[in-house]
Design a protein around this motif. Structure first.
Motif, PDB file in Angstrom:
ATOM      1  N   LYS A 157       2.645   5.301  -4.615  1.00 37.23           N
ATOM      2  CA  LYS A 157       2.821   5.006  -5.966  1.00 37.23           C
ATOM      3  C   LYS A 157       2.745   6.255  -6.798  1.00 37.23           C
ATOM      4  CE  LYS A 157       1.814   0.340  -5.441  1.00 37.23           C
ATOM      5  NZ  LYS A 157       0.866   0.473  -4.047  1.00 37.23           N
ATOM      6  N   TRP A 173      11.553   3.051  -4.696  1.00 40.50           N
ATOM      7  CA  TRP A 173      11.926   2.106  -5.598  1.00 40.50           C
ATOM      8  C   TRP A 173      11.426   2.499  -6.897  1.00 40.50           C
ATOM      9  CZ3 TRP A 173      14.203  -2.642  -4.511  1.00 40.50           C
ATOM     10  CH2 TRP A 173      14.162  -2.941  -3.129  1.00 40.50           C
ATOM     11  N   SER A 204       8.331   2.712   0.021  1.00 39.26           N
ATOM     12  CA  SER A 204       7.684   1.278   0.687  1.00 39.26           C
ATOM     13  C   SER A 204       8.946   0.973   1.885  1.00 39.26           C
ATOM     14  CB  SER A 204       7.481   0.227   0.084  1.00 39.26           C
ATOM     15  OG  SER A 204       7.006  -0.837   0.814  1.00 39.26           O
ATOM     16  N   TRP A 226       7.697   4.150  -5.952  1.00 39.87           N
ATOM     17  CA  TRP A 226       7.131   3.881  -5.072  1.00 39.87           C
ATOM     18  C   TRP A 226       7.827   3.734  -3.955  1.00 39.87           C
ATOM     19  CZ3 TRP A 226       6.726  -2.165  -4.454  1.00 39.87           C
ATOM     20  CH2 TRP A 226       5.914  -2.800  -3.428  1.00 39.87           C
ATOM     21  N   HIS A 240       0.898  -1.222  -0.004  1.00 43.78           N
ATOM     22  CA  HIS A 240       0.227   0.043  -0.069  1.00 43.78           C
ATOM     23  C   HIS A 240       0.687   1.118   0.156  1.00 43.78           C
ATOM     24  CE1 HIS A 240      -3.364  -2.463   0.597  1.00 43.78           C
ATOM     25  NE2 HIS A 240      -2.714  -3.088   1.557  1.00 43.78           N
ATOM     26  N   PHE A 291       7.130   3.909 -12.711  1.00 42.66           N
ATOM     27  CA  PHE A 291       6.638   4.409 -11.458  1.00 42.66           C
ATOM     28  C   PHE A 291       7.562   4.257 -10.300  1.00 42.66           C
ATOM     29  CE2 PHE A 291       4.596   0.164 -10.952  1.00 42.66           C
ATOM     30  CZ  PHE A 291       4.713  -0.077  -9.693  1.00 42.66           C
TER      31      PHE A 291
END
Length: 194
Positions: free
Chosen positions: A13, A29, A24, A22, A10, A20
């Protein structure tokens, strides 16, 4: 099938040109359309750029923040810039925060270009503007100091011309507002058919 190395499905992003970004588990990333995910290093938050050409990784420091741009085509993480505050959004020529009114001046949106270090202000009709979205040359905001019984209307300001339009809905709806990547369209939940 590709396996994503992060454990938080979740995490925030942001869709970019060729993949994309992201965030986390305290890392950002790059997930390219084709190829393996790349760990770009530590970050606690992502901020969408003014268009899909890039995003900003925000790293929390003991005193302030470190910001670095992620290229939306290559996924490369650019140089880091220090900031005392975290920006709320990005417009074409910089990152945006709301500045509250003070004895020295009226409330404004401050636009900061991390690469040059230049900052400029655009006055807005508010006491404490909170920026909720930005893209292209426009920023959406509401006045957190408003005390009206009907809620507080928001505004959309062109940061190049200084023109502001009052939006016909309350701050809770301004808070969920989103803009098309070029700033030409505003998307928000409204009330009474707005």
């Amino acid at each position: 099938d590709r396996v994503l190395p992060a454990t938080d499905p979740h995490g925030l992003k942001i869709a970019l040109v060729e993949g994309f970004a992201w965030v986390s588990d305290g890392h950002v990333w790059w997930i390219p359309i084709a190829g393996d995910p790349v760990d770009l290093g530590e970050a606690g938050h992502l901020l969408a750029g003014s268009d899909r050409s890039g995003a900003w990784a925000v790293t929390y420091l003991d005193r302030g923040y470190e910001l670095s741009r992620i290229d939306g085509t290559t996924g490369a993480r650019g140089p880091s810039y220090a900031s005392h505050i975290a920006p709320f959004a990005a417009v074409r020529d910089g990152l945006v925060v709301g500045r509250n009114a003070s004895f020295a001046g009226s409330a404004s949106l401050e636009i900061w270009d991390p690469e040059s270090g230049a900052a400029r202000q655009v006055d807005v009709p508010a006491e404490f503007p909170v920026v909720t979205a930005a893209a292209g040359d426009v920023a959406v905001w509401y006045d957190q100091a408003c005390r009206g019984p009907q809620g507080c209307p928001g505004g959309i300001t062109n940061v190049e011309t200084g023109n502001t339009l009052t939006l016909p809905f309350e701050e809770t709806n301004t808070y969920t507002a989103r803009l098309a990547p070029d700033g030409s369209r505003l998307y928000a939940f409204g009330t009474d058919g707005v």
